[in-house]
Design a protein around this motif. Structure first.
Motif, PDB file in Angstrom:
ATOM      1  N   ALA A  55     -18.909  -2.540  -4.741  1.00 58.07           N
ATOM      2  CA  ALA A  55     -19.604  -3.392  -3.780  1.00 58.07           C
ATOM      3  C   ALA A  55     -19.191  -3.059  -2.349  1.00 58.07           C
ATOM      4  N   GLN A  56     -18.501  -1.915  -2.173  1.00 60.03           N
ATOM      5  CA  GLN A  56     -17.986  -1.597  -0.842  1.00 60.03           C
ATOM      6  C   GLN A  56     -19.101  -1.204   0.127  1.00 60.03           C
ATOM      7  N   ALA A  70       0.838  -1.202   0.000  1.00 58.34           N
ATOM      8  CA  ALA A  70       0.000   0.000   0.000  1.00 58.34           C
ATOM      9  C   ALA A  70       0.870   1.247   0.000  1.00 58.34           C
ATOM     10  N   PRO A  95     -10.364 -14.266  -0.265  1.00 61.41           N
ATOM     11  CA  PRO A  95      -9.571 -13.210   0.367  1.00 61.41           C
ATOM     12  C   PRO A  95     -10.324 -12.603   1.556  1.00 61.41           C
ATOM     13  N   LEU A 117     -16.910  -8.826   3.424  1.00 61.26           N
ATOM     14  CA  LEU A 117     -18.040  -8.294   2.657  1.00 61.26           C
ATOM     15  C   LEU A 117     -19.210  -9.270   2.651  1.00 61.26           C
ATOM     16  N   TYR A 120      -4.519   4.248   8.360  1.00 59.89           N
ATOM     17  CA  TYR A 120      -3.263   4.070   7.631  1.00 59.89           C
ATOM     18  C   TYR A 120      -3.482   4.320   6.143  1.00 59.89           C
ATOM     19  N   ILE A 121      -4.505   3.662   5.578  1.00 61.25           N
ATOM     20  CA  ILE A 121      -4.744   3.810   4.138  1.00 61.25           C
ATOM     21  C   ILE A 121      -5.120   5.250   3.800  1.00 61.25           C
ATOM     22  N   PHE A 158      -9.174  -2.565  -4.647  1.00 64.20           N
ATOM     23  CA  PHE A 158     -10.346  -2.449  -3.786  1.00 64.20           C
ATOM     24  C   PHE A 158     -10.176  -1.281  -2.817  1.00 64.20           C
ATOM     25  N   LEU A 159      -8.940  -1.085  -2.331  1.00 61.81           N
ATOM     26  CA  LEU A 159      -8.676   0.001  -1.388  1.00 61.81           C
ATOM     27  C   LEU A 159      -8.569   1.351  -2.084  1.00 61.81           C
ATOM     28  N   GLY A 160      -8.529   1.337  -3.427  1.00 68.67           N
ATOM     29  CA  GLY A 160      -8.458   2.602  -4.148  1.00 68.67           C
ATOM     30  C   GLY A 160      -7.048   3.091  -4.369  1.00 68.67           C
ATOM     31  N   ILE A 161      -6.036   2.223  -4.203  1.00 64.62           N
ATOM     32  CA  ILE A 161      -4.669   2.659  -4.476  1.00 64.62           C
ATOM     33  C   ILE A 161      -3.983   1.745  -5.468  1.00 64.62           C
ATOM     34  N   ILE A 174      -6.955  -4.826   6.227  1.00 63.33           N
ATOM     35  CA  ILE A 174      -7.961  -4.696   5.172  1.00 63.33           C
ATOM     36  C   ILE A 174      -9.360  -5.019   5.694  1.00 63.33           C
ATOM     37  N   LEU A 197     -15.004  -4.357  -7.625  1.00 61.69           N
ATOM     38  CA  LEU A 197     -15.490  -4.646  -6.275  1.00 61.69           C
ATOM     39  C   LEU A 197     -15.600  -3.389  -5.418  1.00 61.69           C
ATOM     40  N   LEU A 218      -4.587 -11.709  -5.700  1.00 62.48           N
ATOM     41  CA  LEU A 218      -5.225 -11.151  -4.512  1.00 62.48           C
ATOM     42  C   LEU A 218      -4.625  -9.798  -4.162  1.00 62.48           C
ATOM     43  N   ALA A 241     -16.330 -10.972  -7.369  1.00 65.99           N
ATOM     44  CA  ALA A 241     -15.730 -11.664  -6.228  1.00 65.99           C
ATOM     45  C   ALA A 241     -15.696 -13.170  -6.473  1.00 65.99           C
ATOM     46  N   PHE A 254     -10.945  -9.628   2.655  1.00 65.83           N
ATOM     47  CA  PHE A 254     -11.915  -8.545   2.538  1.00 65.83           C
ATOM     48  C   PHE A 254     -13.208  -9.035   1.900  1.00 65.83           C
ATOM     49  N   LEU A 255     -13.101 -10.072   1.041  1.00 66.73           N
ATOM     50  CA  LEU A 255     -14.317 -10.622   0.450  1.00 66.73           C
ATOM     51  C   LEU A 255     -15.126 -11.358   1.502  1.00 66.73           C
ATOM     52  N   LEU A 268      -2.128   7.365   3.774  1.00 66.07           N
ATOM     53  CA  LEU A 268      -1.323   7.169   2.565  1.00 66.07           C
ATOM     54  C   LEU A 268      -1.909   7.948   1.405  1.00 66.07           C
ATOM     55  N   ILE A 269      -3.244   7.872   1.268  1.00 65.46           N
ATOM     56  CA  ILE A 269      -3.892   8.538   0.139  1.00 65.46           C
ATOM     57  C   ILE A 269      -3.737  10.052   0.249  1.00 65.46           C
ATOM     58  N   THR A 295      -6.107  -7.231  -6.484  1.00 66.74           N
ATOM     59  CA  THR A 295      -7.515  -7.041  -6.144  1.00 66.74           C
ATOM     60  C   THR A 295      -7.652  -6.223  -4.863  1.00 66.74           C
ATOM     61  N   SER A 296      -6.844  -6.560  -3.844  1.00 65.53           N
ATOM     62  CA  SER A 296      -6.940  -5.839  -2.571  1.00 65.53           C
ATOM     63  C   SER A 296      -6.571  -4.370  -2.747  1.00 65.53           C
ATOM     64  N   VAL A 334     -12.820 -13.974  -8.650  1.00 61.69           N
ATOM     65  CA  VAL A 334     -11.553 -13.971  -7.919  1.00 61.69           C
ATOM     66  C   VAL A 334     -11.392 -15.289  -7.178  1.00 61.69           C
TER      67      VAL A 334
END
Lengths: 372, 327
Positions: A331-332, A218, B149, B155, B283-284, A312-315, B269, A328, A305, A347, B151-152, B287-288, A308-309, A350
């Motif tokens: 789908a948050q 990240a 994973p 979800l 943290y994320i 998913f986090l936007g970075i 995550i 995805l 993965l 998903a 985070f899935l 970073l952003i 994808t992660s 994946v």
């Protein structure tokens, strides 16, 4: 009686297998061992389908990824019917419920539209060069067909998932290829030369392994400028995934090379005057190859993965790029997914891809040592 | 032994020193940090106070200095307990992080405990009932557990919980305990919320550890001392639990080194998906927003968690396995 027969047959195959060692080539033995593992073969076949679909993605998809349709926001998956011998969709009429101002969709199967296979649609370049506009299936103009529903802007989730597989599936392979190159070179150097080189490389690996993977990914990914082009970003994300992923592989290669270094044939070729390069390239690496393939196959899912992660986090990958992680992101929000479950379909892709790679890797691992 | 521990501690400090250099470098890679944004904002306000603050910020963080000098200024602050300032929250980093790091440690530790408490008995059962229907079922669940994973899984759980059980699973506290002072009721409330994230974080690790445990035990069961124990006429339960399992546990402690990073990454995550007040979400976002001192502090905290965890694992291994020498 029947059981004895089975037992005898089983014993027979084991006996055959042992007597085949030395008679058949190593690759034949490996292939046979791999084929015995039905789950791995199935996993491999599913992956072949996945990658074929990714290669021919524009042909398979009826809509382009950014085809907006403000009239079909969050349209539910279109049901397929078998009418008059054709796979068809039913006509849909959209009416506004004036009480609570939501769209109400009513289907009327008396007006059925058969799917048209190999019909013209949006134009694209197959393999990036051949201009085409033929698609696997289309529906008549004026009708909308969302196999897996539509997203918040009325874009076809099916088309987007298929196109997204290109980035998600290839980033795994490309990233792991880079990791394999880095890991093999550094692992070999470390194991073959030993001494100070070994010490430095091993300490560096330990250092990388002392940082938690995802936060480190990240941090790197967040350092990329937001306005990068999609291609550049793809390149850098792959680089980030592989720069951190090579450590495990390097350790395995090092252990193998260390073991080979003491073997008689290495000594023999050294006495015959072979250079280090020759010993490494013709004697050691070919021997370690099957193990490298196993480790690499098992590493691909982690790369997938990882992408994808991050996306998913936007970075990771960012829109307008389409990947499973990017999809995805839609789908948050729980409130969105709850009423539009089809947004979770990427998903499933994946999970399926990752499971198949694991099964395949398991099969490779058994096959890599056909003498046991 | 004391010597060994001391040497490992020294080694840990050196590792953390290098991690801090790498981390600081990565996080300072891009121009355009939150500090620049803050200074621009102050400049826009104008006036004497703003001007003084800009000067003090420049002096404190060495705005135009090369990265090594910046690093030195940051490290000398950290040694005195000053972690720098979060420019998006306009608060010292120190006051933002502690409770979050605490929850992270709590979640990761509980996840680790859960992993072992579930994986060891299931692995033992799977190994002692090899090639039976339950063994196949366990193997299948393992495969799925590793493939989904974190985070899935979070979800999916969120959706299932709200769609079928009509309960929310986000957060670590109910509304009324959110900002309440610590009390037994609040602890109970925390525990009642925590089991879901703990299970989600631990799921793939549990699946993987079960596989390792099964393989280990199968190896050990083939050894002669197990046969000896059976020949002595010991009960099967004693043979398994007292003789075989004990030796199958050592490799499990060794795999902690790869288990901890996955638990910590998972925690980061999963917390974002489930909206937990741990290190992950902050943290994320730091970073952003390029809020660099907040980001580097979290990265260091997570690394320390990992390194200390590895140290404890090594010490534990040295303690339970007398065959290990501390050279």
């Amino acid at each position: 009686m029947a059981t004895t027969q089975v037992l005898l047959e089983k014993a027979g195959t084991v006996q055959d297998r042992i007597s085949d060692i030395g008679r058949l080539s190593q690759w034949t033995l490996m292939r046979r061992r791999f084929m015995e593992n039905r789950l791995s073969v199935a996993g491999g076949l599913v992956l072949i389908v996945f990658y074929l679909v990714a290669i021919f993605a524009p042909f398979v998809t009826p809509y382009s990824v950014d085809a907006l349709d403000s009239n079909s926001q969050y349209a539910a998956p279109t049901a397929l019917h078998f009418i008059n011998g054709h796979i068809s969709i039913c006509g849909v009429t959209q009416t506004l419920n004036k009480a609570n101002f939501t769209w109400v969709y009513t289907t009327d199967c008396n007006k059925a539209y058969p799917l048209q296979f190999f019909a013209p649609g949006y134009s694209y370049h197959l393999f990036g060069i051949i201009p085409m506009n033929i698609h696997l299936f289309e529906v008549p103009k004026g009708q909308k067909f969302f196999l897996w529903g539509a997203d918040s802007q009325g874009r076809d989730v099916f088309s987007r998932t298929i196109m997204g597989s290109r980035i998600s599936l290839s980033i795994g392979l490309v990233g792991v290829t880079l990791s394999v190159i880095l890991g093999s070179v550094l692992g070999t150097a470390s194991g073959y030369f030993g001494g100070a080189i070994d010490n430095v490389i091993q300490r560096f690996i330990e250092l990388l392994m002392s940082m938690p993977t995802l936060p480190l990914w990240a941090a790197f990914a967040a350092a990329l400028p937001q306005d990068m082009s999609v291609v550049k970003r793809y390149f850098f994300i792959t680089l980030i995934l592989s720069l951190i992923g090579w450590t495990g592989l390097a350790r395995q290669v090092r252990a193998k090379i260390l073991a080979y270094r003491t073997l008689d044939y290495t000594m023999a070729s050294r006495l015959a005057g072979a250079s280090s390069w020759r010993i490494i390239l013709t004697h050691m690496l070919p021997n370690a190859l099957s193990h490298i393939v196993v480790v690499a196959t098992l590493a691909v899912p982690f790369s997938i993965l990882g992408e994808t992660s991050l996306s998913f986090l936007g970075i990771g990958m960012l829109p307008p790029a389409v990947s499973w992680g990017v999809l995805l992101r839609d789908a948050q929000q729980l409130s969105v997914v709850e009423s539009h479950l089809w947004l979770m379909i990427p998903a499933l892709c994946v999970i399926l891809a990752v499971t198949c790679f694991q099964l395949l890797g398991d099969g490779f691992r058994d096959a890599a040592d056909p003498y046991s | 032994m004391v010597n060994y521990v001391l040497r490992r501690l020294l080694y840990m400090v050196v590792t953390l020193f290098f991690i801090s250099i790498i981390g600081f470098f990565i996080i300072n890679l891009v121009p355009g940090s939150a500090l620049d944004a803050r200074i621009n904002q102050l400049r826009a306000q104008g006036g004497e106070v703003s001007y003084q603050e800009i000067e003090s910020l420049k002096a404190r963080y060495g705005l135009n200095d090369p990265i090594p000098v910046k690093y030195w200024k940051w490290v000398s602050g950290v040694v005195h307990g000053d972690f720098g300032e979060s420019f998006t929250y306009q608060e010292p980093v120190g006051s933002l992080i502690w409770s979050r790091i605490g929850f992270s440690v709590l979640l990761s530790s509980f996840a680790l405990i859960f992993t072992w408490v579930v994986a060891i008995p299931v692995g033992v059962y799977s190994a002692t009932h090899r090639y039976t229907v339950p063994d196949y079922v366990i193997t299948l669940i393992q495969f799925i557990g590793v493939a989904v994973p974190d985070f899935l899984m979070a979800l999916i759980l969120l959706v299932v919980a709200s769609k079928f059980f009509h309960t929310g699973v986000g957060g670590l506290f109910s509304q009324q305990y959110q900002n309440a002072p610590w009390s037994w009721a609040r602890v109970g409330n925390l525990l009642s919320h925590m089991w879901i994230p703990v299970i989600v974080i631990a799921a793939s690790a549990t699946a993987w550890t079960t596989r390792v445990m099964r393989a280990n035990l199968l190896d050990v069961l083939n050894q002669q001392y197990v046969q000896t124990a059976r020949a002595k006429g010991l009960r099967e339960a004693v043979v398994i639990w007292k003789h075989a399992v004990r030796n199958a546990l050592h490799p499990l402690i060794m795999t902690l080194g790869s288990l901890l990073p996955s638990l910590i990454s998972g925690e980061v995550i999963v917390s974002i998906v489930l909206n937990l007040p741990t290190t992950g979400p902050l943290y994320i976002s730091s970073l952003i927003n390029k809020d660099m001192y907040l980001a580097i502090t979290f990265l260091m905290a997570l690394s320390i968690l990992l390194v200390v965890g590895n140290l404890l694992a090594d010490l534990l291994l040295a303690w339970v396995d007398p065959r290990i020498r501390y050279e």
